[in-house]
Design an enzyme around this catalytic site. Structure first.
Site, short mmCIF file in Angstrom:
data_model
loop_
_atom_site.label_atom_id
_atom_site.label_comp_id
_atom_site.label_asym_id
_atom_site.label_seq_id
_atom_site.Cartn_x
_atom_site.Cartn_y
_atom_site.Cartn_z
N GLY A 267 -17.02 0.56 -39.75
CA GLY A 267 -17.85 0.93 -40.96
C GLY A 267 -17.94 2.34 -40.94
CB SER A 268 -20.84 4.57 -41.72
OG SER A 268 -20.72 4.26 -43.27
CB THR A 269 -19.19 4.31 -36.44
OG1 THR A 269 -18.39 3.14 -36.25
CG2 THR A 269 -20.55 3.74 -36.28
#
Length: 485
Positions: free
Chosen positions: A215-217
């Site tokens: 995801g956004s990591t």
């Protein structure tokens, strides 16, 4: 009469010679075959005739041996078994070994040639040395903080020391007590059947053996790639980023979970976790640039050992531009282990360098003499040092004023990145909640710990996975334990 005695003596000599030849054939030429024969119990019995060497955490053994008085005399015992199971694995008379119990089996069981007082001594005497000891890099306070934080959830935590690559915590929940598998009776067989049938898969080491969409990591990787490639030169300059963003060559529109993302600067987009901005940055950087950056961080490496095998984290190099946009925000085929994402955070913390993670500090003989040490670890550059400095700025912004305020620690400098990872058919599954971070004391020059947390059963909305949610507070507890706060 003398002739008959001579013939009898000759015949006896021939019988003796035949006996010696057959004994040599059995003990030398056929030794391996007899050793491997399932009916031969001598090797198995000999294996468990002495206590097994111990695995140490924080200088104290987390394993032991119990004398059962049976043919297979000693069974393995574990202190805080569920806490350390993702590190130790199990040693079972019925089902073999796993994790450190497996990779260090020769040393722990006393069969490693290096433990013998002289070369080939054990082979000549048919004896075995006392089991050696394995000293791990695990910080017991960090391990317990991670385990307690995850106790009511399903997920994993990995923490490393950025300057060395030492693994400070490795936790997977749900866990299990490996002592239940130590013997060879009904108890062990029932435990094995129950654990394998459990839908929660407690024997799966989620920290190193399971990959998730990050995801956004993953925007940490995308931002670093764009900065290194010169696609971004000013963190505060507005980007050409429509909201919603239409994936190249398609009519599919990508949206954001927060407002203010249209043409946002990279700094604003990182703090707000704008999908549209980072999807565009990934496309502008290109497949080759994104692939190179991901692989510099450790993605697509199938050979990572710590010393047991770590599942390969992947960035797909065969994507088209639309798929690249999704891959650049940690979706599509991009997948990572929690240990890999801890390495990403550690690379930012250590000035752009990635140090190979390791779990065994040293091994020793039973008496304490050193057998081996970890030594210098391989280092590679994941990004330019200047890029790492700017990434640290961005990650600090997330904790100080963005979605990661739940990881803030008084008296410490903390950087982080939250993430929501969609999965399942049509993204129908509850999103995974991610948080990656690093921390240092205010008076120190370099970060002391980098952490990655993934929670599989977190609430789906963005508010619940950010400052007041589940993943960031778990990371904060681990960082506090390492910093001594």
């Amino acid at each position: 009469m003398t002739r008959h005695i001579r013939h009898a003596a000759l015949f006896c000599a021939l019988l003796l010679a035949a006996l010696l030849v057959n004994a040599a054939r059995v003990q030398v030429l056929r030794a391996d075959a007899y050793d491997a024969n399932p009916a031969n119990r001598r090797e198995v019995i000999a294996r468990y005739q002495q206590p097994r060497g111990d695995i140490l955490v924080g200088g104290r053994p987390v394993t032991g041996s119990r004398d059962t008085g049976e043919h297979l005399r000693y069974e393995r015992t574990y202190r805080d078994g569920p806490l350390y199971a993702p590190v130790t694995g199990f040693s079972s008379q019925e089902y073999g070994t796993s994790l450190l119990e497996d990779t260090e089996d020769g040393l722990l069981s006393g069969t490693a040639p290096v433990l013998a007082p002289l070369p080939l001594w054990n082979e000549f005497t048919r004896s075995r040395s006392a089991g050696g000891k394995v000293v791990t890099t695990i910080d017991p306070a960090a391990q317990r903080a991670a385990y307690e934080g995850l106790r009511s959830h399903k997920g994993a935590v990995a923490a490393v020391e950025p300057s060395t690559g030492r693994i400070l915590a490795l936790v997977s929940v749900p866990s299990y007590d490996p002592e239940l598998l130590s013997g060879n009776g009904t108890t062990a067989r029932r435990a094995w059947a129950r654990l394998n049938a459990d839908p929660g898969r407690p024997m799966l080491n989620r920290a190193v053996r399971r990959t998730y969409p990050p995801g956004s990591t993953f925007k940490v990787v995308t931002a670093a790639a764009a900065l290194d490639a010169g696609v971004v030169t000013d963190l505060d300059e507005p980007t050409d980023s429509p909201d919603p963003y239409t994936l190249p060559g398609t009519t599919t529109r990508l949206t954001n979970g927060s407002r203010g993302c249209a043409d946002a600067s990279v700094r604003e987009a990182f703090v707000r976790s704008c999908n549209t901005v980072f999807a565009g940055l990934g496309v502008a950087t290109g497949v080759a640039g994104m692939r190179a950056a991901a692989e510099d961080f450790g993605f697509n490496d199938a050979d990572l050992r710590v010393p047991f095998r770590v599942a390969r984290s992947t960035f797909d190099p065969t994507v088209d531009r639309a798929q690249l946009a999704l891959s650049s925000i940690g979706q599509y085929n991009t997948r990572a282990t929690p240990l890999q994402m801890a390495m990403v955070a550690a690379a930012v913390a250590s000035g752009g360098q990635v140090r190979e993670p390791y779990l065994v500090e040293r091994t020793t003989r039973a008496g304490g003499g050193t057998v081996s040490t970890a030594g210098a670890r391989p280092v590679r550059r994941a990004m330019h040092p200047a890029t790492a400095m700017r990434m640290r700025e961005l990650m600090r912004g997330v904790v100080e004023e963005g979605t990661g305020t739940g990881a803030a620690i008084p008296g410490a400098v903390v950087g982080g990145k939250t993430g929501t990872a969609q999965h399942g058919l049509g993204n129908s599954g509850t999103p995974y909640a991610w948080f990656v971070s690093w921390a240092q004391r205010e008076e120190e020059m370099e970060p002391r710990v980098a952490v990655a947390v993934v929670v599989e059963d977190a609430a789906a909305n963005r508010r619940e996975i950010s400052g007041g949610g589940t993943a960031a507070p778990i990371a904060r507890a681990v960082m506090e334990a390492v910093l001594g706060r």
